[in-house]
Design a protein around this motif. Structure first.
Motif, PDB file in Angstrom:
ATOM      1  N   LEU A  17       0.829  -1.207   0.000  1.00 44.59           N
ATOM      2  CA  LEU A  17       0.000   0.000   0.000  1.00 44.59           C
ATOM      3  C   LEU A  17       0.867   1.261   0.000  1.00 44.59           C
ATOM      4  N   LEU A  18       1.978   1.224   0.692  1.00 42.98           N
ATOM      5  CA  LEU A  18       2.911   2.352   0.677  1.00 42.98           C
ATOM      6  C   LEU A  18       3.478   2.561  -0.733  1.00 42.98           C
ATOM      7  N   ALA A  19       3.835   1.476  -1.397  1.00 41.87           N
ATOM      8  CA  ALA A  19       4.341   1.576  -2.777  1.00 41.87           C
ATOM      9  C   ALA A  19       3.273   2.142  -3.709  1.00 41.87           C
ATOM     10  N   TYR A  20       2.028   1.709  -3.526  1.00 49.04           N
ATOM     11  CA  TYR A  20       0.931   2.219  -4.353  1.00 49.04           C
ATOM     12  C   TYR A  20       0.727   3.714  -4.116  1.00 49.04           C
ATOM     13  N   THR A  21       0.835   4.140  -2.879  1.00 52.34           N
ATOM     14  CA  THR A  21       0.687   5.561  -2.562  1.00 52.34           C
ATOM     15  C   THR A  21       1.804   6.363  -3.216  1.00 52.34           C
ATOM     16  N   ASN A  22       3.023   5.840  -3.190  1.00 56.05           N
ATOM     17  CA  ASN A  22       4.135   6.527  -3.856  1.00 56.05           C
ATOM     18  C   ASN A  22       3.903   6.630  -5.355  1.00 56.05           C
ATOM     19  N   ARG A  23       3.358   5.578  -5.959  1.00 49.74           N
ATOM     20  CA  ARG A  23       3.061   5.631  -7.389  1.00 49.74           C
ATOM     21  C   ARG A  23       2.010   6.696  -7.676  1.00 49.74           C
ATOM     22  N   PHE A  24       1.003   6.770  -6.810  1.00 53.68           N
ATOM     23  CA  PHE A  24      -0.038   7.775  -6.993  1.00 53.68           C
ATOM     24  C   PHE A  24       0.542   9.178  -6.889  1.00 53.68           C
ATOM     25  N   LEU A  25       1.371   9.419  -5.878  1.00 52.37           N
ATOM     26  CA  LEU A  25       1.959  10.748  -5.700  1.00 52.37           C
ATOM     27  C   LEU A  25       2.853  11.126  -6.878  1.00 52.37           C
ATOM     28  N   THR A  26       3.601  10.164  -7.400  1.00 54.34           N
ATOM     29  CA  THR A  26       4.441  10.415  -8.575  1.00 54.34           C
ATOM     30  C   THR A  26       3.581  10.746  -9.786  1.00 54.34           C
ATOM     31  N   TYR A  60      -7.995   1.325  -8.155  1.00 53.67           N
ATOM     32  CA  TYR A  60      -8.431  -0.049  -7.917  1.00 53.67           C
ATOM     33  C   TYR A  60      -7.345  -0.894  -7.249  1.00 53.67           C
ATOM     34  N   MET A  61      -6.083  -0.626  -7.561  1.00 52.98           N
ATOM     35  CA  MET A  61      -4.984  -1.316  -6.880  1.00 52.98           C
ATOM     36  C   MET A  61      -5.064  -1.058  -5.381  1.00 52.98           C
ATOM     37  N   GLN A  62      -5.244   0.208  -5.022  1.00 52.54           N
ATOM     38  CA  GLN A  62      -5.326   0.565  -3.615  1.00 52.54           C
ATOM     39  C   GLN A  62      -6.575  -0.034  -2.975  1.00 52.54           C
ATOM     40  N   SER A 101      -4.962  -7.142  -6.842  1.00 50.64           N
ATOM     41  CA  SER A 101      -4.233  -5.897  -6.679  1.00 50.64           C
ATOM     42  C   SER A 101      -2.882  -5.949  -7.395  1.00 50.64           C
ATOM     43  N   LEU A 102      -2.192  -7.066  -7.271  1.00 46.16           N
ATOM     44  CA  LEU A 102      -0.886  -7.211  -7.922  1.00 46.16           C
ATOM     45  C   LEU A 102      -1.007  -7.255  -9.441  1.00 46.16           C
ATOM     46  N   LEU A 103      -2.038  -7.912  -9.953  1.00 45.58           N
ATOM     47  CA  LEU A 103      -2.257  -7.942 -11.402  1.00 45.58           C
ATOM     48  C   LEU A 103      -2.568  -6.551 -11.942  1.00 45.58           C
ATOM     49  N   LEU A 104      -3.364  -5.781 -11.205  1.00 45.67           N
ATOM     50  CA  LEU A 104      -3.638  -4.400 -11.606  1.00 45.67           C
ATOM     51  C   LEU A 104      -2.353  -3.577 -11.587  1.00 45.67           C
ATOM     52  N   SER A 105      -1.506  -3.846 -10.606  1.00 41.64           N
ATOM     53  CA  SER A 105      -0.225  -3.158 -10.526  1.00 41.64           C
ATOM     54  C   SER A 105       0.638  -3.462 -11.752  1.00 41.64           C
ATOM     55  N   LEU A 106       0.650  -4.714 -12.158  1.00 40.92           N
ATOM     56  CA  LEU A 106       1.405  -5.090 -13.354  1.00 40.92           C
ATOM     57  C   LEU A 106       0.874  -4.366 -14.581  1.00 40.92           C
ATOM     58  N   TRP A 107      -0.433  -4.288 -14.713  1.00 42.68           N
ATOM     59  CA  TRP A 107      -1.055  -3.589 -15.839  1.00 42.68           C
ATOM     60  C   TRP A 107      -0.654  -2.111 -15.823  1.00 42.68           C
ATOM     61  N   GLU A 108      -0.641  -1.503 -14.650  1.00 39.19           N
ATOM     62  CA  GLU A 108      -0.265  -0.101 -14.543  1.00 39.19           C
ATOM     63  C   GLU A 108       1.194   0.101 -14.937  1.00 39.19           C
ATOM     64  N   VAL A 109       2.052  -0.846 -14.608  1.00 42.40           N
ATOM     65  CA  VAL A 109       3.467  -0.755 -14.992  1.00 42.40           C
ATOM     66  C   VAL A 109       3.607  -0.817 -16.517  1.00 42.40           C
ATOM     67  N   VAL A 110       2.831  -1.672 -17.154  1.00 43.40           N
ATOM     68  CA  VAL A 110       2.870  -1.774 -18.622  1.00 43.40           C
ATOM     69  C   VAL A 110       2.462  -0.441 -19.251  1.00 43.40           C
ATOM     70  N   ILE A 111       1.401   0.166 -18.745  1.00 36.06           N
ATOM     71  CA  ILE A 111       0.949   1.459 -19.283  1.00 36.06           C
ATOM     72  C   ILE A 111       2.004   2.538 -19.029  1.00 36.06           C
ATOM     73  N   SER A 112       2.620   2.504 -17.858  1.00 39.76           N
ATOM     74  CA  SER A 112       3.663   3.462 -17.522  1.00 39.76           C
ATOM     75  C   SER A 112       4.843   3.342 -18.478  1.00 39.76           C
ATOM     76  N   THR A 113       5.199   2.117 -18.817  1.00 42.54           N
ATOM     77  CA  THR A 113       6.293   1.877 -19.758  1.00 42.54           C
ATOM     78  C   THR A 113       5.949   2.425 -21.139  1.00 42.54           C
ATOM     79  N   GLN A 114       4.705   2.240 -21.544  1.00 41.26           N
ATOM     80  CA  GLN A 114       4.267   2.791 -22.836  1.00 41.26           C
ATOM     81  C   GLN A 114       4.354   4.316 -22.833  1.00 41.26           C
ATOM     82  N   ALA A 115       4.006   4.929 -21.704  1.00 39.83           N
ATOM     83  CA  ALA A 115       4.087   6.390 -21.600  1.00 39.83           C
ATOM     84  C   ALA A 115       5.528   6.871 -21.727  1.00 39.83           C
TER      85      ALA A 115
END
Length: 130
Positions: A17-26, A60-62, A101-115
């Motif tokens: 949850l801390l990692a997810y919060t950091n991703r949100f803040l970034t 949704y991850m959070q 939650s972890l699968l959603l996190s993986l999906w978000e990483v893929v989108i981040s990489t595309q960005a």
């Protein structure tokens, strides 16, 4: 299963949850920077759909992370109150919520990489030929 089994997930879920919060803040910082950027409107326009998807995914991850944490706590309570089968079921649901939650996190990483690829393409396009 005894009380210590679900207790093992507590530190892992808290760190997640801390990692997810950091991703949100970034992500919030990136959105604010893009909102202030007046030099590359095309780049900003290409980033917006991915940013919207990432914001939704992080939400949704959070959510699933918090649900997992809550179910884990309820599992411990049920086991403590000598409701073993209920505790086992709640722990199983907690693991499922954590996996989602972890699968959603993986999906978000893929989108981040595309960005990032979009930004790199823009840098290459603007770079003067040597």
């Amino acid at each position: 299963m005894d009380l210590t089994t679900p207790a093992l997930l507590f530190p892992a879920i808290s760190l997640l949850l801390l990692a997810y919060t950091n991703r949100f803040l970034t992500l919030a910082q990136i959105v604010r920077q893009l909102a202030a950027d007046r030099t590359s409107p095309q780049l900003v326009a290409r980033q917006i759909p991915g940013l919207k998807r990432r914001i939704g995914l992080i939400k949704y991850m959070q959510t699933f992370g918090v649900v997992s944490f809550l179910l884990c706590a309820l599992s411990m309570l049920a086991i403590y109150a000598a409701y073993g089968p209920l505790g086992n079921a709640l722990f199983g649901l907690s693991i499922i919520a954590l996996a989602v939650s972890l699968l959603l996190s993986l999906w978000e990483v893929v989108i981040s990489t595309q960005a990032l690829s979009v930004v790199v393409e823009d840098i290459e396009r603007r770079r003067p030929e040597a």
